[in-house]
Write an enzyme that holds these catalytic residues in place. Sequence first.
Site, PDB file in Angstrom:
ATOM      1  N   ASP A  94      46.573  39.601  12.384  1.00  0.00           N
ATOM      2  CA  ASP A  94      46.981  40.774  13.029  1.00  0.00           C
ATOM      3  C   ASP A  94      45.819  41.811  12.907  1.00  0.00           C
ATOM      4  O   ASP A  94      44.857  41.561  12.342  1.00  0.00           O
ATOM      5  CB  ASP A  94      48.148  41.366  11.859  1.00  0.00           C
ATOM      6  CG  ASP A  94      48.756  42.449  12.400  1.00  0.00           C
ATOM      7  OD1 ASP A  94      48.828  42.981  13.681  1.00  0.00           O
ATOM      8  OD2 ASP A  94      49.892  42.754  11.578  1.00  0.00           O
ATOM      9  N   SER A  95      45.999  42.870  13.693  1.00  0.00           N
ATOM     10  CA  SER A  95      44.869  43.769  13.971  1.00  0.00           C
ATOM     11  C   SER A  95      44.566  44.730  12.777  1.00  0.00           C
ATOM     12  O   SER A  95      43.367  45.343  12.937  1.00  0.00           O
ATOM     13  CB  SER A  95      45.124  44.381  15.205  1.00  0.00           C
ATOM     14  OG  SER A  95      46.371  45.370  15.110  1.00  0.00           O
ATOM     15  N   GLY A  96      45.508  45.084  11.910  1.00  0.00           N
ATOM     16  CA  GLY A  96      45.366  46.314  11.349  1.00  0.00           C
ATOM     17  C   GLY A  96      46.341  47.537  11.443  1.00  0.00           C
ATOM     18  O   GLY A  96      46.532  48.489  10.899  1.00  0.00           O
ATOM     19  N   GLY A  97      46.990  47.310  12.861  1.00  0.00           N
ATOM     20  CA  GLY A  97      47.940  48.168  13.028  1.00  0.00           C
ATOM     21  C   GLY A  97      48.914  48.338  12.135  1.00  0.00           C
ATOM     22  O   GLY A  97      49.446  49.517  12.169  1.00  0.00           O
ATOM     23  N   PHE A  98      49.437  47.458  11.541  1.00  0.00           N
ATOM     24  CA  PHE A  98      50.639  47.473  10.683  1.00  0.00           C
ATOM     25  C   PHE A  98      50.110  48.395   9.489  1.00  0.00           C
ATOM     26  O   PHE A  98      51.037  49.205   8.933  1.00  0.00           O
ATOM     27  CB  PHE A  98      51.343  46.181  10.212  1.00  0.00           C
ATOM     28  CG  PHE A  98      52.601  46.443   9.424  1.00  0.00           C
ATOM     29  CD1 PHE A  98      53.699  46.840   9.954  1.00  0.00           C
ATOM     30  CD2 PHE A  98      52.704  46.216   8.136  1.00  0.00           C
ATOM     31  CE1 PHE A  98      55.057  47.218   9.424  1.00  0.00           C
ATOM     32  CE2 PHE A  98      53.695  46.246   7.349  1.00  0.00           C
ATOM     33  CZ  PHE A  98      54.901  46.830   8.096  1.00  0.00           C
ATOM     34  N   GLN A 190      54.930  48.871  22.360  1.00  0.00           N
ATOM     35  CA  GLN A 190      55.413  50.004  21.587  1.00  0.00           C
ATOM     36  C   GLN A 190      56.697  50.878  22.266  1.00  0.00           C
ATOM     37  O   GLN A 190      57.003  50.374  23.257  1.00  0.00           O
ATOM     38  CB  GLN A 190      54.135  50.835  20.842  1.00  0.00           C
ATOM     39  CG  GLN A 190      53.416  50.024  19.531  1.00  0.00           C
ATOM     40  CD  GLN A 190      54.113  49.571  18.491  1.00  0.00           C
ATOM     41  OE1 GLN A 190      55.172  49.931  18.258  1.00  0.00           O
ATOM     42  NE2 GLN A 190      53.485  48.983  17.763  1.00  0.00           N
ATOM     43  N   GLY A 217      56.696  47.651  16.281  1.00  0.00           N
ATOM     44  CA  GLY A 217      57.371  48.629  16.265  1.00  0.00           C
ATOM     45  C   GLY A 217      58.860  48.376  15.925  1.00  0.00           C
ATOM     46  O   GLY A 217      59.879  49.478  15.942  1.00  0.00           O
ATOM     47  N   ASP A 267      56.810  36.035  12.778  1.00  0.00           N
ATOM     48  CA  ASP A 267      56.190  35.790  11.434  1.00  0.00           C
ATOM     49  C   ASP A 267      56.935  36.816  10.491  1.00  0.00           C
ATOM     50  O   ASP A 267      57.437  37.767  10.877  1.00  0.00           O
ATOM     51  CB  ASP A 267      54.825  36.338  11.449  1.00  0.00           C
ATOM     52  CG  ASP A 267      54.668  37.860  11.532  1.00  0.00           C
ATOM     53  OD1 ASP A 267      54.722  38.347  12.333  1.00  0.00           O
ATOM     54  OD2 ASP A 267      54.444  38.669  10.511  1.00  0.00           O
ATOM     55  N   CYS A 305      68.006  18.801   2.799  1.00  0.00           N
ATOM     56  CA  CYS A 305      66.558  18.964   3.047  1.00  0.00           C
ATOM     57  C   CYS A 305      65.649  17.839   2.299  1.00  0.00           C
ATOM     58  O   CYS A 305      66.226  17.336   1.295  1.00  0.00           O
ATOM     59  CB  CYS A 305      66.134  20.169   2.353  1.00  0.00           C
ATOM     60  SG  CYS A 305      64.343  20.573   2.719  1.00  0.00           S
ATOM     61  N   CYS A 307      62.589  18.108   1.297  1.00  0.00           N
ATOM     62  CA  CYS A 307      61.414  18.527   1.048  1.00  0.00           C
ATOM     63  C   CYS A 307      61.112  18.058  -0.403  1.00  0.00           C
ATOM     64  O   CYS A 307      62.002  17.636  -1.198  1.00  0.00           O
ATOM     65  CB  CYS A 307      61.227  20.030   1.102  1.00  0.00           C
ATOM     66  SG  CYS A 307      61.834  21.009  -0.106  1.00  0.00           S
ATOM     67  N   CYS A 310      63.598  19.768  -3.303  1.00  0.00           N
ATOM     68  CA  CYS A 310      64.948  19.359  -3.291  1.00  0.00           C
ATOM     69  C   CYS A 310      65.005  17.834  -3.455  1.00  0.00           C
ATOM     70  O   CYS A 310      65.982  17.680  -4.121  1.00  0.00           O
ATOM     71  CB  CYS A 310      65.383  19.571  -1.734  1.00  0.00           C
ATOM     72  SG  CYS A 310      65.482  21.297  -1.117  1.00  0.00           S
ATOM     73  N   HIS A 336      59.985  25.229  -0.247  1.00  0.00           N
ATOM     74  CA  HIS A 336      61.342  24.671   0.307  1.00  0.00           C
ATOM     75  C   HIS A 336      61.747  25.653   1.643  1.00  0.00           C
ATOM     76  O   HIS A 336      62.138  25.274   2.347  1.00  0.00           O
ATOM     77  CB  HIS A 336      62.650  24.804  -0.942  1.00  0.00           C
ATOM     78  CG  HIS A 336      63.761  24.916   0.125  1.00  0.00           C
ATOM     79  ND1 HIS A 336      64.490  23.537   0.606  1.00  0.00           N
ATOM     80  CD2 HIS A 336      64.667  25.806   0.326  1.00  0.00           C
ATOM     81  CE1 HIS A 336      65.324  24.092   1.235  1.00  0.00           C
ATOM     82  NE2 HIS A 336      65.643  25.362   1.112  1.00  0.00           N
TER      83      HIS A 336
HETATM   84 ZN    ZN Z   1      63.947  21.577   0.376  1.00  0.00          ZN
END
Ligand code: ZN
Length: 381
Positions: A94-98, A190, A217, A267, A305, A307, A310, A336
Amino acid sequence: MSRLKFQLEGIASYSRARAGKFQTLHGTVLTPLFMPVGTQATVKAQTSQTLKECDSQILLANTYHLLLRPGAEVFQRLGGIHRLMNWSHSVLTDSGGFQIYSLPHSRKMKEEGALFKSYVDGKLILLTPELSIEMQKSIGSDIMMVLDQCVSSTSDLNQALEAMERTHRWALRSLKARGESRQSLFAIVQGACISELRKQSASFLTQFEFDGFAIGGLAVGESKAMREDFTEMTVELLPSHLPRYLMGVGTPLDILEAVHRGVDLFDCIIPTAHAQRGVAYTHQGKVQLRRTAYKFSEDRLDLYCSCSTCTLYSKAYLHHLIKSEEVLGWHLVGFHNLFFYRQFMREIRQSILEDTFETYYQSKKKNLLTPESHRTEIYLQ
Ligand SMILES: [Zn+2]
């Protein structure tokens, strides 16, 4: 020709949902895709190894924070973020805009850039589009973002117009600064929640050779219904042959709704940030592990799940770790959640490729909307 060579592989019937793939400097990426957030070159409470175990394809890092610490020189001397983090897959910065939006009291806006006071050493830093790109080049990300001026989605016309026009000028400065670099660059549409501005922003930016477009935005103060309407409206204005990225979104339901409206990339800090508070996203819906209901539960966190959280640990143990604020609890629940998000995006992609997305969307939406208390009652019966 876009540096990412984006290819559409399938479009769902009765929906704008689409599956695609593109090529970064570090491999092939399949969409729709969720990108875990690693603001400070770390996805909180995870290692690069656990991120590989949950098959993360792209990590998101933040230019502003990394500019302040550790600084450009560390990335330049140590071979970029991939070597520093020991991460062999792709990175988007990310650019720093946020931060221009989220740190309003520590910066001043100028046409040249945003003047920040560093939270690390108090020094003044003028974050210009050129400095943001130079830093993103030092970081060595696969996809860079233009510096933009994000305003609250409920801003009035004058504020939103001024920020949008500046965002356009900064986008062109960013494109020029990128030059012949092989790193890709996305522009950011935007215009707050004002239809006319969104149209102007998309039609202006799509004239130039960006490698993809982000919808910025949103997820900054508007209602869920408005976000969905503006996502749908903006997506329609973007070219179909390039990736579309909805910044900062979201929960599984938000993602499902946005995929349905034609978005490819997402994201959000939710899977790892909520994990710290014991919130897990599962095939049975959202689970609040702090609830006393789980104190003696030998059940696994998610029945469907595979993972390691779990398969190895009970809800009772996770409940205890979260209540005790142990780092292991944050790690296990975060792992998880990232695994679940990855699995969820795979299911979505598969349903688009098999053209069963519409059915998947309806049943998943119903599942995600079922409240936890109701589900617990069902289990107890
Ligand atoms: Zn899991």
